[in-house]
Every structure is written in C-alpha cells, then in structure tokens.
Design a protein around this motif. Structure first.
Motif, mmCIF file in Angstrom:
data_model
loop_
_atom_site.group_PDB
_atom_site.id
_atom_site.type_symbol
_atom_site.label_atom_id
_atom_site.label_comp_id
_atom_site.label_asym_id
_atom_site.label_seq_id
_atom_site.Cartn_x
_atom_site.Cartn_y
_atom_site.Cartn_z
ATOM 1 N N ASP A 21 0.840 -1.202 0.000
ATOM 2 C CA ASP A 21 0.000 0.000 0.000
ATOM 3 C C ASP A 21 0.872 1.248 0.000
ATOM 4 O OD1 ASP A 21 -2.372 -1.466 -0.059
ATOM 5 O OD2 ASP A 21 -2.396 -1.697 2.114
ATOM 6 N N ARG A 74 -2.593 -8.945 12.968
ATOM 7 C CA ARG A 74 -1.653 -8.163 13.766
ATOM 8 C C ARG A 74 -0.814 -9.094 14.640
ATOM 9 N NH1 ARG A 74 -2.505 -5.133 10.498
ATOM 10 N NH2 ARG A 74 -3.273 -3.004 10.562
ATOM 11 N N GLY A 102 -0.200 -5.787 6.038
ATOM 12 C CA GLY A 102 0.330 -4.544 5.492
ATOM 13 C C GLY A 102 1.245 -3.865 6.480
ATOM 14 N N ARG A 103 0.679 -2.907 7.199
ATOM 15 C CA ARG A 103 1.485 -2.025 8.049
ATOM 16 C C ARG A 103 2.422 -2.700 9.047
ATOM 17 N NH1 ARG A 103 -3.785 1.481 8.951
ATOM 18 N NH2 ARG A 103 -4.563 -0.613 8.512
#
Ligand code: C5P
Length: 242
Positions: free
Chosen positions: A16, A192, A221-222
């Motif tokens: 992203d 997570r 993602g993050r």
C-alpha cells in the motif's frame, strides 16, 4: 519447496504505497523471501500494469486487489483484461451478485482460452469489508441480521458462482469452511502480530491464530511495511509460524 518457503508463500504483503519507488524499497529489503505481493488500488491506479509486470518478472506471486463491482458484462471484460496481465489472484465484490461473479469467471476463462500459456488465477470475492459495522450493515447497506450471517451467505453465493474463495476476517474462517468446505479458500486481512499497532483494524488475530482457524492466506500490510525493520518483521512472523 522448503517448509519455511511454503509458510512465506501464504503471507501476502500489502504494497500500500503511492509510488512504485517506495514499493521497490520494500522489495529490496525483503529480497529472497518468497511471499505473495498484494497490489491494491492505490499503487495500481498510480503505476498501472507496468509495476505488476515488474513484480512478475522478479518471480513473485501477485494478488491484484481491485475488487471489481459493476454490471456483469463490464466485470467480465475487466476480469478478462486483468487475467491477461498474468496475475495469480484477482477479486470481485460478492455484493455484485451470482450473475456478476459468474461473468467474471467467464472473462477469466476466455483469457485463458486465448492464451493457454497463462496460469489460471485464483478468483475470490470480498464478502463484507472488515470496516463494515453491524449498524452500517443494517441501516446504511440495508442488509438485516449479523455481519457474520451476511459473510457466510455471500460465501455460499460465491461458491455457487464457481469462484475459488472469499476475503473475510479471520474470525469468520471456521464458519465459512463449515458452510463451503475446506477447499474453499479464505484470504484474511485484519492480521496483527502480538504487540503491533492496530491502526484502523478492529477485529484482529495474530498470524498464528489465523492459520489455526484454517485460513489459506493472511494479508499483512502495516506491521511489515511501516516497521523500523521490515525484513526482521516478516522473518519474526515466519519464525512464529514454522
Ligand atoms: O495494513 P494492514 O495490515 O491493515 O493492511 C490490510 C490490507 O488488506 C489493506 O491493503 C486493505 O486494503 C486490505 N483489506 C482489508 N480488509 C478487507 C479487505 C482488504 O484490510 N476486508
């Protein structure tokens, strides 16, 4: 393939980013890890097919996450064009209905007939976005009942249309597999690792918990992309899973 590489191949890294140059920096750091790369609308709308081809030339499996949702004929043509890029996974919105999803499959199959050298992509449908709350579902979208009921109902229609699986929260994997069979694939964002920031995700599980639910792929993602050391972040995740 080693067990370690097999585990890595079930981790989809969400690229992203606004520009290919930023995605390339991450690729540089993750070099040699055979994870799946997920390209979403932010990067695709900025860089187009060229960056997808670049990922394929580097040998990555690519999930092109463009969530097609339109009239059946348009989705059929869109799925046809995407398949010709040679990606490994594509998706549509289950809310488009069985006829639209079946049209997407037709578009895929026609591309494969035209070019038999292409591998058949895995075709999946988005059920309810993980950002959809109970209140939104009932009052804005106009679907009654619980989010979980709607997800399972969409999964059944997805299977009926001949698709390979769905995107859903890891909390719904067991129900989906029970309703649609263990071969019906689940791809789960909302992941997570213990101790990482939630961001805007609310209903989360660790990678290990998600695979224990029976999911086929996790999307992360993050926790990788904004980590101080992305390589260490993904290697720690892989370590926890092997
Ligand atoms: O950074 P994070 O791990 O939250 O990224 C999750 C990725 O999965 C994002 O690319 C997001 O667009 C995607 N996704 C999601 N929930 C869905 C479908 C896709 O978070 N229901």
């Amino acid at each position: 393939m080693s067990h370690r590489d097999e585990v890595a191949s079930r981790i989809m890294v969400a690229l992203d980013y606004p520009k290919a140059s930023e995605a390339r920096e991450l690729l540089q750091q993750l070099q040699g890890i055979p994870c799946y790369m997920k390209v979403g609308m932010q990067l695709y709308f900025a860089e187009g097919p060229a960056f997808v081809r670049e990922l394929k030339e580097l040998g990555y499996k690519v999930f092109l996450d463009l969530k097609l949702h339109d009239i059946p004929n348009t989705v059929k043509s869109g799925a046809n064009s995407i398949t010709k890029l040679g990606v490994d996974m594509i998706n549509v919105h289950a809310a488009g209905g069985v006829e639209m999803m079946a049209a997407a499959m037709q578009g895929v199959n026609e591309a494969l007939e035209e070019n038999p050298a292409l591998d058949k992509p895995i075709v999946i449908a988005v059920t309810q976005l993980t950002s959809t709350s109970q209140d939104m579902l009932n009052n804005e979208i106009g679907i009654g009942g619980s989010v979980a009921d709607s997800v399972v109902s969409y999964a059944k229609f997805t299977k009926q249309a001949g698709l390979d699986g769905v995107v859903a929260s890891p909390l719904e994997v067991e129900m989906i597999k029970e309703a649609c069979g263990s071969d019906f694939k689940t791809i789960t964002p909302g992941i997570r690792p213990a101790g990482s920031a939630l961001g805007d995700q609310t209903r989360v599980m660790t990678p290990k918990q998600a695979f224990e639910q029976g999911t086929d792929f996790v999307v992360i993602g993050r926790p990788i992309t904004i980590a101080a050391n992305p390589r260490e972040a993904i290697e720690n995740i892989i370590e926890e899973l092997i």
